[in-house]
Design a protein around this motif. Structure first.
Motif, PDB file in Angstrom:
ATOM      1  N   PRO A 258       0.777  -1.266  -0.070  1.00 44.59           N
ATOM      2  CA  PRO A 258      -0.134  -0.144  -0.332  1.00 44.59           C
ATOM      3  C   PRO A 258       0.821   1.301   0.196  1.00 44.59           C
ATOM      4  CG  PRO A 258      -0.835  -1.690   1.697  1.00 44.59           C
ATOM      5  CD  PRO A 258       0.410  -2.179   0.985  1.00 44.59           C
ATOM      6  N   PRO A 259       0.390   2.394  -0.358  1.00 47.80           N
ATOM      7  CA  PRO A 259       1.169   3.585  -0.408  1.00 47.80           C
ATOM      8  C   PRO A 259       1.404   4.092   0.921  1.00 47.80           C
ATOM      9  CG  PRO A 259      -1.103   4.173  -1.043  1.00 47.80           C
ATOM     10  CD  PRO A 259      -0.941   2.593  -1.063  1.00 47.80           C
TER      11      PRO A 259
ATOM     12  N   VAL B 116      -2.482   2.255   4.354  1.00 51.39           N
ATOM     13  CA  VAL B 116      -1.216   2.791   3.944  1.00 51.39           C
ATOM     14  C   VAL B 116       0.037   2.103   4.705  1.00 51.39           C
ATOM     15  CG1 VAL B 116      -2.209   5.139   3.929  1.00 51.39           C
ATOM     16  CG2 VAL B 116      -1.243   4.286   6.169  1.00 51.39           C
ATOM     17  N   THR B 117       1.123   2.293   3.987  1.00 52.08           N
ATOM     18  CA  THR B 117       2.346   1.579   4.769  1.00 52.08           C
ATOM     19  C   THR B 117       3.237   2.702   5.517  1.00 52.08           C
ATOM     20  OG1 THR B 117       2.162  -0.122   2.944  1.00 52.08           O
ATOM     21  CG2 THR B 117       4.234   0.018   4.108  1.00 52.08           C
TER      22      THR B 117
ATOM     23  N   ILE C 106       1.401  -1.779   8.131  1.00 56.33           N
ATOM     24  CA  ILE C 106       0.227  -1.598   7.238  1.00 56.33           C
ATOM     25  C   ILE C 106      -0.919  -1.136   7.952  1.00 56.33           C
ATOM     26  CG2 ILE C 106      -1.258  -2.516   5.439  1.00 56.33           C
ATOM     27  CD1 ILE C 106       1.253  -4.285   4.434  1.00 56.33           C
ATOM     28  N   ILE C 107      -1.488  -0.168   7.784  1.00 56.94           N
ATOM     29  CA  ILE C 107      -2.690   0.572   8.483  1.00 56.94           C
ATOM     30  C   ILE C 107      -3.731   0.325   7.893  1.00 56.94           C
ATOM     31  CG2 ILE C 107      -3.280   2.496   9.719  1.00 56.94           C
ATOM     32  CD1 ILE C 107       0.183   2.502   9.348  1.00 56.94           C
TER      33      ILE C 107
ATOM     34  N   ASN D 260       5.502 -10.891   6.783  1.00 54.06           N
ATOM     35  CA  ASN D 260       6.048 -10.136   7.687  1.00 54.06           C
ATOM     36  C   ASN D 260       5.854  -8.627   8.161  1.00 54.06           C
ATOM     37  OD1 ASN D 260       6.783  -8.779   5.272  1.00 54.06           O
ATOM     38  ND2 ASN D 260       9.116  -8.802   5.816  1.00 54.06           N
ATOM     39  N   ALA D 261       4.623  -8.430   7.860  1.00 55.43           N
ATOM     40  CA  ALA D 261       4.124  -7.155   8.039  1.00 55.43           C
ATOM     41  C   ALA D 261       3.188  -6.962   9.417  1.00 55.43           C
ATOM     42  CB  ALA D 261       3.291  -6.506   6.814  1.00 55.43           C
ATOM     43  N   ASN D 262       3.163  -6.056   9.940  1.00 54.22           N
ATOM     44  CA  ASN D 262       2.445  -5.475  11.143  1.00 54.22           C
ATOM     45  C   ASN D 262       1.183  -5.191  10.676  1.00 54.22           C
ATOM     46  OD1 ASN D 262       4.617  -6.200  12.481  1.00 54.22           O
ATOM     47  ND2 ASN D 262       4.589  -4.826  14.063  1.00 54.22           N
ATOM     48  N   VAL D 263       0.052  -5.855  10.704  1.00 55.35           N
ATOM     49  CA  VAL D 263      -1.300  -5.164  10.280  1.00 55.35           C
ATOM     50  C   VAL D 263      -2.274  -4.565  11.697  1.00 55.35           C
ATOM     51  CG1 VAL D 263      -3.301  -5.670   9.010  1.00 55.35           C
ATOM     52  CG2 VAL D 263      -1.182  -7.092   8.643  1.00 55.35           C
TER      53      VAL D 263
END
Length: 517
Positions: A48-49, A85-86, A95-96, A406-409
């Motif tokens: 995401p942007p 968004v990232t 990633i929010i 590996n992302a925090n969501v």
């Protein structure tokens, strides 16, 4: 309460004390690491942007240089880049999700994939005994066993009702403390301190099955606070290369864990003796959360929980439900003080429902306006801004973007509760919207996401039912017993906030109370 009500410190917010440390050093290290770690990637992810960041440190310096609290910075980012968004915080990809439909898709429709937890700094795992608590466990057999035990054996509707007497006793203590404080201070009281005391009394009794005097309650409370301080985010969580400079902090974490175990294990042993020898301990109650843990069978494990695991589980129970509930009550009272017409209408409903007797939790079901006040408070002032961090067990796509494992969501709670496309006049505190305004919301988010104060999906706060009982009952008793007005007289309530363990009022709420005639 989400927040979840069993949510502890949610993902990071960048503080001014952090960003000034090692700035020059990090810059130099950034340049070196960037040169040494360049590799050709087989496939570039379509994340995401978000704002472009520096090599290695990502957006950390931008957040620091903004001079704003993390969530104010985040509001600017989502306003510019959209509702998904990232942010790159050192080695962490965040990633929010700030859109109700995306949250529903991720956490409900794709909940089986989006319900695990990300990797953490090993020193952080020490307080969850290696991720063997309900909140910290990865999605799988261990988590299912732990959550099933907590929900079925401790937080079911029938079990919660068994502690009705404990809640009534705690409410009486709170009211008496408010009266005493007001008599000594010309009617002026602190709100959150008294609310916190009441809910902590309840949770300690539920957790240990032992009645404690105020001195011991304060000792237990201090141990719990030390744990929350020890797990507060540090810059080396996002830039592990800086960890050698935080050896003192890591040493302190180990000391706090040691103190936590040494302090709580005697209470665990006391409860065990009370169970083995009924009637031997006159302070023991009939049931406790600890009782469910001693012989708990965790899928895939042969042994019952160790002392360290028991300490982590009961600490989770206490910390998860204390500050979030007390914070919710403080924000709720702030709104009732700022809106005297709403406070008056709520008092009239209480009076017409129960007459001169003390309001009881059974009465709450007959008070639609009280329920509307609590729901509106949770929409307008959630105690946490992020639900506990999620991660995916396999890559997925949302809104056409890649969500890697590996992302925090993160679920950004205020963006949903204040979304003008979901709510009419969202900035206004208006319980009437839930009575005759044609607006409603399932706070579990199963059917539709419109507000998520307790989180959403399979990792929704397990203490949702208990938390709502406490908040309804505390607000009802406080309004029934006293008329609340601002302090200093005539001054508007300050609704500015700051981040601590929860999202608290920047200036803790003081109020003038007058006993009802």
């Amino acid at each position: 309460m989400a927040t979840t009500l069993f949510s502890l410190t949610s993902p990071p917010f960048f503080t001014s004390s952090n960003h000034l440390i090692f700035t020059a050093l990090v810059f130099l290290l950034t340049c070196l690491i960037f040169i040494l770690t360049q590799k050709t990637k087989s496939r570039k992810l379509n994340l995401p942007p978000g704002p472009p960041g520096w090599p290695v440190v990502g957006n950390l310096f931008q957040i620091a240089r903004s001079g704003k609290p993390f969530f104010e910075y985040l509001d600017e980012v989502t306003a510019k880049y959209g509702s998904i968004v990232t942010l790159k915080l050192g080695t962490t990809t965040m990633i929010i999700l700030a859109d109700a439909k995306l949250v529903h898709e991720a956490m409900i429709q794709k909940g089986a994939i989006s319900s695990t937890r990300p990797r953490e700094n090993p020193t952080r795992n020490i307080f969850s005994a290696g991720k063997t608590t309900v909140n910290a466990a990865v999605y799988g057999p261990v988590w299912k066993s732990l959550r099933r035990n907590m929900v079925q054996n401790m937080l079911s509707s029938s079990r919660i009702k068994e502690f009705r007497g404990v809640r009534e006793n705690a409410m009486d203590k709170m009211i008496n403390k408010l009266k005493t404080e007001a008599e000594k201070n010309d009617g002026v009281v602190w709100v959150v301190k008294n609310a916190r005391f009441a809910v902590f009394c309840i949770l300690v009794a539920m957790c240990f099955g032992l009645e404690m005097d105020e001195e011991n309650l304060e000792r237990v409370d201090q141990v719990m606070k030390n744990v929350l301080i020890a797990v507060d985010p540090r810059i080396d969580d996002y830039l592990p290369i800086l960890s050698p400079f935080f050896s003192k902090q890591r040493k302190r974490v180990l000391e706090v864990r040691k103190e936590q175990i040494e302090f709580l294990v005697p209470y665990i042993e006391q409860r065990k003796r009370a169970i083995e020898n009924p009637g031997s301990d006159q302070t023991a109650t009939t049931f406790s959360y600890l009782d469910t843990l001693f012989d708990m069978k965790v899928e895939g494990r042969k042994s019952t929980p160790s002392d360290g695991e028991l300490v982590s589980l009961i600490s989770e129970f206490l910390n998860g439900g204390t500050d979030t509930t007390a914070t919710a009550v403080e924000w709720g009272m702030a709104q009732l003080i700022a809106n005297p017409d709403i406070q008056k209408r709520l008092y009239n409903e209480i009076k017409s429902t129960v007459g001169d007797k003390k309001v009881d939790e059974k009465d709450v079901e007959k008070m639609p306006y009280l329920q509307a006040v609590v729901k509106e408070q949770m929409r307008r002032n959630p105690p946490t801004f992020f639900a506990l961090t999620h991660a995916v067990t396999e890559p997925i796509t949302l809104a056409g973007y890649d969500i890697p494992t590996n992302a925090n969501v993160e679920v950004y709670i205020p963006a949903i509760g204040n979304d003008p496309t979901l709510w009419s006049n969202p900035e206004k505190f208006d319980p009437e919207r839930f009575i005759s305004g044609g607006e409603d919301a399932d706070i579990t988010g199963v059917k539709e996401v419109r507000m998520v104060p307790f989180g959403v999906g399979r990792r929704i706060c397990p203490g949702l039912n208990m938390a709502t009982v406490h908040i309804h009952l505390m607000l009802a008793r406080m309004v029934q017993e006293f008329e609340w007005s601002p302090y200093p007289p005539g001054k508007d309530v300050d609704f500015s906030w700051k981040m601590e363990f929860t999202v608290v009022m920047k200036n803790p709420l003081r109020a003038i109370i007058k006993p009802r005639v």
